[in-house]
Design a protein around this motif. Structure first.
Motif, PDB file in Angstrom:
ATOM      1  N   ALA A   1       0.618  -1.361  -0.232  1.00  0.00           N
ATOM      2  CA  ALA A   1       0.069  -0.163  -0.194  1.00  0.00           C
ATOM      3  C   ALA A   1       1.045   1.673  -0.078  1.00  0.00           C
ATOM      4  CB  ALA A   1      -1.102   0.096   1.468  1.00  0.00           C
ATOM      5  N   ARG A   2       1.743   0.880   0.779  1.00  0.00           N
ATOM      6  CA  ARG A   2       2.872   2.224   1.212  1.00  0.00           C
ATOM      7  C   ARG A   2       3.895   2.654  -0.564  1.00  0.00           C
ATOM      8  NH1 ARG A   2       3.696   6.689   2.466  1.00  0.00           N
ATOM      9  NH2 ARG A   2       5.207   7.928   3.285  1.00  0.00           N
ATOM     10  N   LEU A   3       3.916   1.544  -1.386  1.00  0.00           N
ATOM     11  CA  LEU A   3       4.514   1.905  -2.539  1.00  0.00           C
ATOM     12  C   LEU A   3       3.342   2.324  -3.905  1.00  0.00           C
ATOM     13  CD1 LEU A   3       6.254  -1.787  -2.995  1.00  0.00           C
ATOM     14  CD2 LEU A   3       6.874   0.178  -2.980  1.00  0.00           C
ATOM     15  N   GLU A   4       2.345   1.756  -3.347  1.00  0.00           N
ATOM     16  CA  GLU A   4       0.713   2.116  -4.519  1.00  0.00           C
ATOM     17  C   GLU A   4       0.654   3.858  -3.734  1.00  0.00           C
ATOM     18  OE1 GLU A   4      -3.280   1.210  -5.655  1.00  0.00           O
ATOM     19  OE2 GLU A   4      -2.046  -0.076  -4.385  1.00  0.00           O
ATOM     20  N   ASP A   5       1.173   4.295  -2.320  1.00  0.00           N
ATOM     21  CA  ASP A   5       0.560   5.904  -2.204  1.00  0.00           C
ATOM     22  C   ASP A   5       1.622   6.751  -2.905  1.00  0.00           C
ATOM     23  OD1 ASP A   5      -1.824   4.844  -0.965  1.00  0.00           O
ATOM     24  OD2 ASP A   5      -1.077   5.106   0.910  1.00  0.00           O
ATOM     25  N   LEU A   6       2.717   6.406  -2.697  1.00  0.00           N
ATOM     26  CA  LEU A   6       3.382   7.349  -3.328  1.00  0.00           C
ATOM     27  C   LEU A   6       3.875   6.634  -5.314  1.00  0.00           C
ATOM     28  CD1 LEU A   6       6.138   6.397  -0.645  1.00  0.00           C
ATOM     29  CD2 LEU A   6       4.833   8.383  -0.832  1.00  0.00           C
ATOM     30  N   ALA A   7       3.423   6.118  -5.231  1.00  0.00           N
ATOM     31  CA  ALA A   7       4.064   5.433  -7.531  1.00  0.00           C
ATOM     32  C   ALA A   7       5.316   4.776  -7.159  1.00  0.00           C
ATOM     33  CB  ALA A   7       3.546   7.071  -8.027  1.00  0.00           C
ATOM     34  N   VAL A   8       5.608   4.395  -6.090  1.00  0.00           N
ATOM     35  CA  VAL A   8       6.766   4.082  -6.025  1.00  0.00           C
ATOM     36  C   VAL A   8       6.952   2.154  -6.511  1.00  0.00           C
ATOM     37  CG1 VAL A   8       8.973   2.832  -5.203  1.00  0.00           C
ATOM     38  CG2 VAL A   8       8.129   5.851  -4.554  1.00  0.00           C
ATOM     39  N   SER A   9       7.332   1.616  -7.607  1.00  0.00           N
ATOM     40  CA  SER A   9       8.150   0.508  -7.786  1.00  0.00           C
ATOM     41  C   SER A   9       8.975   0.547  -7.404  1.00  0.00           C
ATOM     42  CB  SER A   9       7.489  -0.106  -9.906  1.00  0.00           C
ATOM     43  OG  SER A   9       8.220  -1.508  -9.895  1.00  0.00           O
ATOM     44  N   VAL A  10       8.867  -1.472  -6.978  1.00  0.00           N
ATOM     45  CA  VAL A  10      10.530  -2.412  -6.380  1.00  0.00           C
ATOM     46  C   VAL A  10      10.474  -3.505  -6.563  1.00  0.00           C
ATOM     47  CG1 VAL A  10      11.349  -3.402  -4.155  1.00  0.00           C
ATOM     48  CG2 VAL A  10      10.408  -0.782  -3.863  1.00  0.00           C
ATOM     49  N   SER A  11      11.089  -4.013  -7.084  1.00  0.00           N
ATOM     50  CA  SER A  11      11.338  -5.667  -7.459  1.00  0.00           C
ATOM     51  C   SER A  11      12.151  -6.471  -7.579  1.00  0.00           C
ATOM     52  CB  SER A  11      10.523  -5.676  -9.297  1.00  0.00           C
ATOM     53  OG  SER A  11      10.905  -4.774  -9.910  1.00  0.00           O
ATOM     54  N   PHE A  12      11.960  -8.041  -7.740  1.00  0.00           N
ATOM     55  CA  PHE A  12      13.369  -8.405  -7.368  1.00  0.00           C
ATOM     56  C   PHE A  12      13.189 -10.178  -8.692  1.00  0.00           C
ATOM     57  CE2 PHE A  12      13.120  -6.637  -3.325  1.00  0.00           C
ATOM     58  CZ  PHE A  12      14.062  -5.791  -2.864  1.00  0.00           C
ATOM     59  N   ASP A  13      13.845 -10.274  -9.054  1.00  0.00           N
ATOM     60  CA  ASP A  13      14.349 -10.937  -9.956  1.00  0.00           C
ATOM     61  C   ASP A  13      15.779 -12.085  -9.756  1.00  0.00           C
ATOM     62  OD1 ASP A  13      13.090 -12.795 -11.926  1.00  0.00           O
ATOM     63  OD2 ASP A  13      12.904 -11.489 -13.754  1.00  0.00           O
ATOM     64  N   THR A  14      15.525 -12.909 -10.747  1.00  0.00           N
ATOM     65  CA  THR A  14      17.024 -14.151 -11.055  1.00  0.00           C
ATOM     66  C   THR A  14      16.535 -14.289 -11.635  1.00  0.00           C
ATOM     67  OG1 THR A  14      18.262 -15.397  -9.415  1.00  0.00           O
ATOM     68  CG2 THR A  14      15.938 -15.730  -9.436  1.00  0.00           C
ATOM     69  N   GLY A  15      18.284 -14.897 -12.131  1.00  0.00           N
ATOM     70  CA  GLY A  15      18.629 -15.224 -13.320  1.00  0.00           C
ATOM     71  C   GLY A  15      19.510 -16.246 -12.909  1.00  0.00           C
ATOM     72  N   LYS A  16      20.685 -16.703 -14.138  1.00  0.00           N
ATOM     73  CA  LYS A  16      21.035 -18.282 -13.593  1.00  0.00           C
ATOM     74  C   LYS A  16      22.108 -17.301 -13.084  1.00  0.00           C
ATOM     75  CE  LYS A  16      18.990 -21.676 -15.206  1.00  0.00           C
ATOM     76  NZ  LYS A  16      18.104 -22.855 -14.495  1.00  0.00           N
ATOM     77  N   ASP A  17      22.912 -17.022 -13.035  1.00  0.00           N
ATOM     78  CA  ASP A  17      24.162 -16.385 -12.509  1.00  0.00           C
ATOM     79  C   ASP A  17      23.668 -14.613 -11.673  1.00  0.00           C
ATOM     80  OD1 ASP A  17      26.093 -17.679 -13.908  1.00  0.00           O
ATOM     81  OD2 ASP A  17      26.107 -17.100 -15.491  1.00  0.00           O
ATOM     82  N   TYR A  18      22.974 -14.111 -11.290  1.00  0.00           N
ATOM     83  CA  TYR A  18      22.701 -13.358 -11.107  1.00  0.00           C
ATOM     84  C   TYR A  18      21.815 -12.358 -10.473  1.00  0.00           C
ATOM     85  CZ  TYR A  18      27.481 -11.757 -13.476  1.00  0.00           C
ATOM     86  OH  TYR A  18      28.125 -12.103 -13.293  1.00  0.00           O
ATOM     87  N   PHE A  19      21.078 -11.957  -8.999  1.00  0.00           N
ATOM     88  CA  PHE A  19      20.148 -11.653  -8.374  1.00  0.00           C
ATOM     89  C   PHE A  19      19.626 -10.144  -8.978  1.00  0.00           C
ATOM     90  CE2 PHE A  19      17.701 -10.937  -4.698  1.00  0.00           C
ATOM     91  CZ  PHE A  19      16.682 -11.670  -4.992  1.00  0.00           C
ATOM     92  N   TYR A  20      18.256  -9.745  -9.237  1.00  0.00           N
ATOM     93  CA  TYR A  20      18.444  -8.567  -9.327  1.00  0.00           C
ATOM     94  C   TYR A  20      17.354  -7.737  -9.013  1.00  0.00           C
ATOM     95  CZ  TYR A  20      20.884  -9.956 -13.952  1.00  0.00           C
ATOM     96  OH  TYR A  20      21.928 -10.940 -15.268  1.00  0.00           O
ATOM     97  N   GLY A  21      17.964  -6.482  -8.653  1.00  0.00           N
ATOM     98  CA  GLY A  21      16.563  -5.666  -8.099  1.00  0.00           C
ATOM     99  C   GLY A  21      16.345  -4.303  -9.297  1.00  0.00           C
ATOM    100  N   THR A  22      14.691  -3.963  -8.662  1.00  0.00           N
ATOM    101  CA  THR A  22      14.525  -2.469  -9.488  1.00  0.00           C
ATOM    102  C   THR A  22      13.920  -1.607  -8.635  1.00  0.00           C
ATOM    103  OG1 THR A  22      12.421  -3.200  -9.650  1.00  0.00           O
ATOM    104  CG2 THR A  22      14.149  -3.577 -12.294  1.00  0.00           C
TER     105      THR A  22
END
Length: 443
Positions: free
Chosen positions: A99-120
């Protein structure tokens, strides 16, 4: 004290797209873009492209250690970690955090590949401080509440069942197994329903400690923020991470050519995947292989495969090849989909083009055309802040240097016909691609 150690120009920037689209995609002006190497007061390094065209900030980051770091019997733990880091953190439950992300119009996400772990993270400039606060919580104080973890496990299990019925996923899994055996790259990134079901919150916390550490952290920031402002925010989000992780060594892959595996599935057509050993990104022949691959199958509407398999014979709607450089070795992969009763014919035409590339190679005019396209289309990778941030992370992980954007087109232009023919012989001559086919049993 904040240090700006180095600046370079990203000369590939072009006129931005009209409209902002999704949050984090920023139109950039048609001029060279300065890339700054920023080091925060506590030693956190980032590459920054400062652009105040619109008030948006895009942050991408990565840690070395993706799904290949899943412990035996805990396959899928890194994917589950990516799915749960933003499901509640600090004193905020999953619902409150979202809800806090939505209120601020902020996007936080994470993902993984084989070699690296990613965040945005994507945020508007006026709410950058609050956005970095939320990012800090997700990175440093994830809750891994049982209810949230179980919900994410259920969602991932649905995806696993979907992949078990998807011909492309089955073909890909079978091809990697045939080529790489039991290498960690062949283990399912999403895990299995059995391994996923057994994972606990402690497993997630342990995996986080193993892979999310400062020694392998790479960060890129693009948008409406300057270096002096960015430095303390980097410290806020990342400075409290452990200095080192606990990564297990990943053995180099030794891909096998000439393997063939088939699987029956009640689908309308046959899906073909094929592969050969490829190159790592630091191989001196990589750019020549990149150009060669474009001519063979990477150039979509202009490639040999597209022309011979689709245009001349109508055997498939789409076909192509790509280079897949992993940290532990490279692959050259391709795909096609066709009628089951014409799968053998399709494969034969594809193999003919591989043999033609290894034996004869392209003409000078084909090489010139490929280089013009690869040079001319490169700016399309930099028409939005999110795209630039992703490119900067990829360059850091590949250790290509902050000046790569200035060098890249010259490296493509320098590829000669002799280079392409030499690398074609190196990668293709005397080798039969491994093949994976999934389709109906009849035909």
């Amino acid at each position: 004290m904040l240090h700006i150690a180095q600046k370079h120009l990203l000369r590939a920037a072009t006129i931005g797209l009209s409209g902002l689209g999704a949050l984090g995609f920023t139109p950039l002006a048609a001029h060279a873009v300065e890339i700054q190497r920023v080091v925060s007061p506590q030693g956190i390094e980032a590459w920054l492209v400062e652009d105040h065209t619109v008030p948006i900030i895009a942050v991408n980051f990565s840690f070395k250690g993706g799904a290949a770091q899943d412990p035996d019997g805990k396959e899928g733990v890194t994917r589950l970690l990516a799915s749960t880091l933003d499901e509640g953190a600090g004193d905020l439950s999953s619902e409150d955090y979202q809800a806090r992300l939505e209120d601020l119009a902020v996007s936080v996400s994470f993902d993984t590949g084989k070699d690296y772990f990613y965040g945005t993270m994507r945020t508007l400039a006026p709410t950058r401080d609050e956005a970095f606060d939320l990012l800090k919580l997700a990175i440093n104080e994830p809750r891994f509440d049982t209810v949230a973890v179980d919900r994410m496990k259920t969602q991932l299990a649905v995806g696993i069942r979907r992949q078990d019925r998807d011909p492309s996923s089955i073909a890909s899994r079978n091809l990697l197994k045939a080529m790489l055996g039991d290498h960690p790259y062949t283990h399912p990134t999403n895990g299995t329903e059995e391994s996923l079901g057994a994972l606990t919150s402690k497993d997630l916390a342990d995996q986080k400690d193993r892979i999310m550490s400062r020694d392998t952290l790479k960060i890129s920031v693009v948008g409406a923020i300057d270096a002096e402002t960015l430095g303390p925010l980097l410290d806020k989000a990342f400075a409290n991470l452990p200095e080192t992780g606990d990564l297990k060594p990943i053995a180099d892959i030794k891909p096998l050519a000439g393997q063939k595996v088939t699987a029956s599935l009640d689908v309308p057509q046959a899906n073909l995947l094929f592969g050969l050993p490829g190159l790592t990104r630091d191989d001196p022949d990589y750019q020549a292989a990149f150009v060669m691959n474009h001519i063979l199958g990477g150039g979509s509407f202009t490639s040999w495969l597209y022309e011979e398999v689709r245009e001349k014979r109508g055997l498939t709607y789409s076909t192509g090849t790509s280079l897949s450089p992993y940290d532990a070795g490279g692959l050259m992969l391709g795909s096609a989909a066709t009628r089951a009763d014409r799968a053998d014919e399709t494969l034969a035409v594809i193999l003919e083009q591989f043999e033609r590339m290894a034996t004869d190679g392209p003409s000078q005019s084909e090489l010139d055309s490929a280089k013009r396209f690869l040079i001319g289309s490169y700016p399309l990778r930099f028409d939005a802040s999110g795209k630039i941030a992703r490119q900067l992370i990829a360059l850091q992980n590949a250790e290509l240097g902050i000046d790569y954007f200035d060098r890249r087109n010259a490296e493509i232009e320098a590829v000669t016909l002799e280079d392409v023919k030499r690398v074609a012989k190196r990668l293709i001559a005397g080798k039969v691609p491994s093949v994976s086919i999934v389709g109906p049993s009849e035909g």
